[in-house]
Design an enzyme around this catalytic site. Structure first.
Site: not given
Ligand code: XUL
Ligand code: MN
Length: 344
Positions: A49, A52, A174, A210, A213, A248, A250
């Site tokens: 980011h 970051d 994304e 992703e 997502h 979400d 992950d």
């Molecule tokens: C949010 C997500 C973020 C993006 C980058 O769900 O996946 O971390 O990947 O901004």
């Molecule tokens: Mn992501």
């Protein structure tokens, strides 16, 4: 050969374990220390980011921002690492409460565009042309709050602004259907691809798919990848896993549904993903229960699972698959895949 892929993750993937219901459970690891972990874990690319790379950037001049980003580039180089992409963090500032590019407040939209230009300066200083746009708050809690046609036009306007600010930039949208919003304006790959064709330079706008997502949108990640590949728009991926329709998660890649992961690897490998320099990007979180010293296993495990699946993809008997397809015997094909995944 398995092993030809290059992997990346973001510094936020090594984290303290806070969630909306409880505080951090692990110590913070300083950014420089995280960078030293990458190679040891088997990773070559760093996802960023903007903040970051340059924390507190909203309080710095553009010259200070570039200077700080160049220092980070030196840190990357001394570790033998590459910046894969930079993403503008447009969801934490008070000015973006009601969205960034789609906010109803013109001053907030101007802040978002200005921040995006600074983000492009950071990407340039870090030596990457790729930008990821996760459009976190570009959506609504209630439909009446915004005009959805105007919202799309405003997203396109912001994209065009970035394309003209740096003629080398490529933007990977994304998509995510919800969270933090009730409904997002760019929920799927199809929406992102369609948006690219509203921009001034469609070939410079693609997607970052992703896994989690896509599952939240009720779709299949490998089919979404195929869609993006058909348009030559799979600029990068965020591999992980997701256990159904909830927040979400992950989770580590392949940890929920190995067959779904197999099919993602299968389509990526079939179409030589990575030949244009694309990274296999992960966006995975360690479980909150994980202790400090073992809070990077989700990264190593995801990479290992990906590489094992590459081997399985390549050792699948393609003639048998073709034969069963030609006979339309999908029950047998189903069993062939299951047996293959079970090592039979
Ligand atoms: C949010 C997500 C973020 C993006 C980058 O769900 O996946 O971390 O990947 O901004
Ligand atoms: Mn992501």
């Amino acid at each position: 050969m398995a092993g030809e892929y290059r992997f990346s993750f973001g510094p936020w993937n090594i984290h303290e374990g806070a969630d909306p219901f409880g505080p951090a459970v692990r110590d913070s690891i300083e950014f420089g220390k995280k960078l030293k972990m990458y190679k040891k874990l088997g990773f070559d690319g760093v996802q960023f980011h903007d903040d970051d790379a340059v924390p507190g950037m909203d309080n710095l001049s553009s010259e200070q921002i570039v200077k700080k980003a160049k220092e980070v580039r030196n840190m990357l180089e001394s570790e033998g690492l590459i910046a894969e992409f930079v993403a503008p963090r447009l969801w934490e500032d008070a000015r973006t409460i009601d969205g960034a590019y789609t906010s109803n407040d013109p001053a907030s939209r101007e802040y978002a565009k200005e921040r995006s230009r600074r983000m492009l300066d950071i990407a340039n200083a870090l030596g990457t042309k790729l930008v990821v746009l996760w459009l976190a708050r570009e959506g609504t809690y209630i439909r009446e709050a915004k005009d959805s046609k105007v919202a799309v036009e405003r997203i396109v306007e912001a994209i065009n602004d970035m394309l003209s600010y740096n003629p080398e930039t490529k933007i990977a949208i994304e998509p995510k259907p919800n969270e933090p919003m009730d409904q997002s304006y760019i929920p799927t790959t199809g929406h992102a691809v369609a948006i690219s064709y509203l921009s001034n330079e469609p070939e410079r706008v693609g997607v970052n798919i992703e896994t989690a997502h896509v599952i939240l949108a009720g779709l299949d990640p490998s089919d979404e990848m195929g869609f993006a590949l058909a348009y030559d728009k799979l600029f990068t991926v965020h591999l992980n896993d997701q256990n159904g329709l909830k927040f979400d998660e992950d989770k580590a890649f392949g940890s929920v549904d190995l067959r779904r992961a197999f099919n993602q690897v299968r389509i990526l490998d079939k179409y030589d993903y990575g030949k244009g320099g694309e990274f296999v990007g992960l966006d995975v979180k360690a479980m909150r229960t994980q202790k400090q010293e073992v809070a990077t296993k989700h990264l190593v495990n995801s990479r290992t699972i990906f590489l094992r699946l590459v081997e399985l993809v390549r050792s699948l008997d393609k003639n048998k698959v073709e034969k069963l397809i030609s006979e339309r015997d999908y029950e047998e094909l189903d069993m062939l895949i299951i047996n293959h995944l079970m090592g039979k």
